[in-house]
Design a protein around this motif. Sequence first.
Motif, short mmCIF file in Angstrom:
data_model
loop_
_atom_site.label_atom_id
_atom_site.label_comp_id
_atom_site.label_asym_id
_atom_site.label_seq_id
_atom_site.Cartn_x
_atom_site.Cartn_y
_atom_site.Cartn_z
N UNK A 137 0.85 -1.20 0.00
CA UNK A 137 0.00 0.00 0.00
C UNK A 137 0.88 1.25 0.00
N UNK A 138 0.66 2.12 -0.95
CA UNK A 138 1.35 3.42 -0.99
C UNK A 138 0.69 4.34 0.03
N UNK A 139 1.47 4.72 1.07
CA UNK A 139 0.89 5.58 2.10
C UNK A 139 1.50 6.98 2.10
N UNK A 140 2.16 7.32 1.00
CA UNK A 140 2.49 8.72 0.77
C UNK A 140 3.73 9.26 1.45
N UNK A 141 4.69 8.42 1.77
CA UNK A 141 5.91 8.91 2.39
C UNK A 141 6.82 9.64 1.41
N UNK A 142 7.91 10.18 1.92
CA UNK A 142 8.87 10.95 1.13
C UNK A 142 9.55 10.05 0.10
N UNK A 143 9.33 10.24 -1.18
CA UNK A 143 9.94 9.37 -2.19
C UNK A 143 11.44 9.55 -2.31
N UNK A 144 11.99 10.64 -1.78
CA UNK A 144 13.43 10.87 -1.85
C UNK A 144 14.19 10.08 -0.79
N UNK A 145 13.50 9.62 0.24
CA UNK A 145 14.14 8.83 1.29
C UNK A 145 13.15 7.77 1.78
N UNK A 146 12.82 6.82 0.89
CA UNK A 146 11.70 5.93 1.19
C UNK A 146 12.07 4.76 2.10
N UNK A 147 11.07 4.35 2.88
CA UNK A 147 11.16 3.14 3.69
C UNK A 147 9.89 2.33 3.48
N UNK A 148 10.00 1.03 3.72
CA UNK A 148 8.86 0.13 3.63
C UNK A 148 8.76 -0.67 4.92
N UNK A 149 7.53 -0.95 5.33
CA UNK A 149 7.30 -1.70 6.57
C UNK A 149 6.30 -2.82 6.29
N UNK A 150 6.64 -4.01 6.75
CA UNK A 150 5.72 -5.15 6.72
C UNK A 150 5.41 -5.53 8.15
N UNK A 151 4.15 -5.90 8.42
CA UNK A 151 3.80 -6.19 9.81
C UNK A 151 2.64 -7.17 9.90
N UNK A 152 2.64 -7.90 10.99
CA UNK A 152 1.50 -8.72 11.39
C UNK A 152 0.89 -8.00 12.59
N UNK A 153 -0.26 -7.36 12.43
CA UNK A 153 -0.77 -6.49 13.50
C UNK A 153 -1.11 -7.21 14.79
N UNK A 154 -1.57 -8.46 14.68
CA UNK A 154 -1.92 -9.21 15.89
C UNK A 154 -1.69 -10.69 15.64
N UNK A 155 -0.47 -11.12 15.78
CA UNK A 155 -0.12 -12.52 15.58
C UNK A 155 -0.66 -13.36 16.74
#
Length: 368
Positions: A137-155
């Motif tokens: 999902x593109x959540x609109x962060x800074x494209x010049x210094x991008x990060x990505x996060x993957x998560x399991x919200x409630x394992x």
Amino acid sequence: MVVAVCEVCEWNRQQECLCIFRWSTGKVRTASANLARYIAMSTTSPPRNIEEELRALQPKIGAEVCRILGALSHACAEIGDLLRTGEDGLVDAAGNANSFGDAQLRIDLLADALIFKALKQTRCVCTASSEESASEVDIGGDPDSPFSVAFDPLDGSSVIGPNFTVGTIFGVWKGDKLRGVSGKQMVAAGMAIYGPRTVLVLSAQGCEKAGVLQYELRGAAALAGWKFLGEMAAFSDTVKLFAPANLRAAASHPGYGSLIQFYMSEKYTLRYTGALVPDIYQLMYKKGGIYINPTSAVAPAKLRLLYEVLPIAFLIESAGGVAAGADGTNRIMDMEVTDVDVRTGACFGSRSEVERCASHLPASPNVE
């Protein structure tokens, strides 16, 4: 019955509301509307701010990663608070399933929404992916210094009903994509443990000391502070503790069956909850032991590489342990995420215990 606007889905620009606040008719219960307002008000910083603490004590981590970890820590505090004090029905079935076909609870969707909102507000996360939706999902962060996060919200949410400990798992990568990455590109990972205590463990590239940082939540979420408990490091080969997952595989996997017999004959302590987060946390807390999740033809892999296995491998290695694949050999951190639904078995623990797994598990032709 009242009508409420779902702020979470509004910013996520989803065509259909997927959170727990709205029925298909567009109406929600008053209690759920209150929860919607709870999310909208959930962005105040706690007095003990992990972002500020990491910036001061671990300057080599980088400001953006500190900001991401701070946002995730606050979302985890709120999830833990809701589990302790939430309204009736949070652990009821939501009536739908995620993209993998797993039944969802209402608390699954609420936890998912809280984390997405926290990540969006960092303004440095471009891409996020949750196990509940399994898409980038593109959540609109800074494209010049991008990060990505993957998560399991409630394992482990399937064991919330009987009041077992559950948790949140997350991994952080540099860049704007998650498909095609491996553990070698990770910059941080962590997990929250929601039990008698709410505990957060995290690690990041650039920490001046080896190990995993451990915090405990003190107070309710709105006024909460994270108390630093110290570092978790140095796995020992003397801890005789085992957590055997996917036991169905032992029926058709001679190697797994022989391992179980070895642990029993050598009087290892059995500690297995059926929820990944507390089973891994106990290894780190006890500084040793083994979590084993082999696979077979009749009991295939269930753990997802992107959302669960890679972040935990990052933490285990940071704490001085070993993270290997289903047969105890291949290093998990070298595995590539070819798709968000890639699944694998795993062995986590002390070096000698993982090596023992490697000597037993390849014996079966049914290992995937």
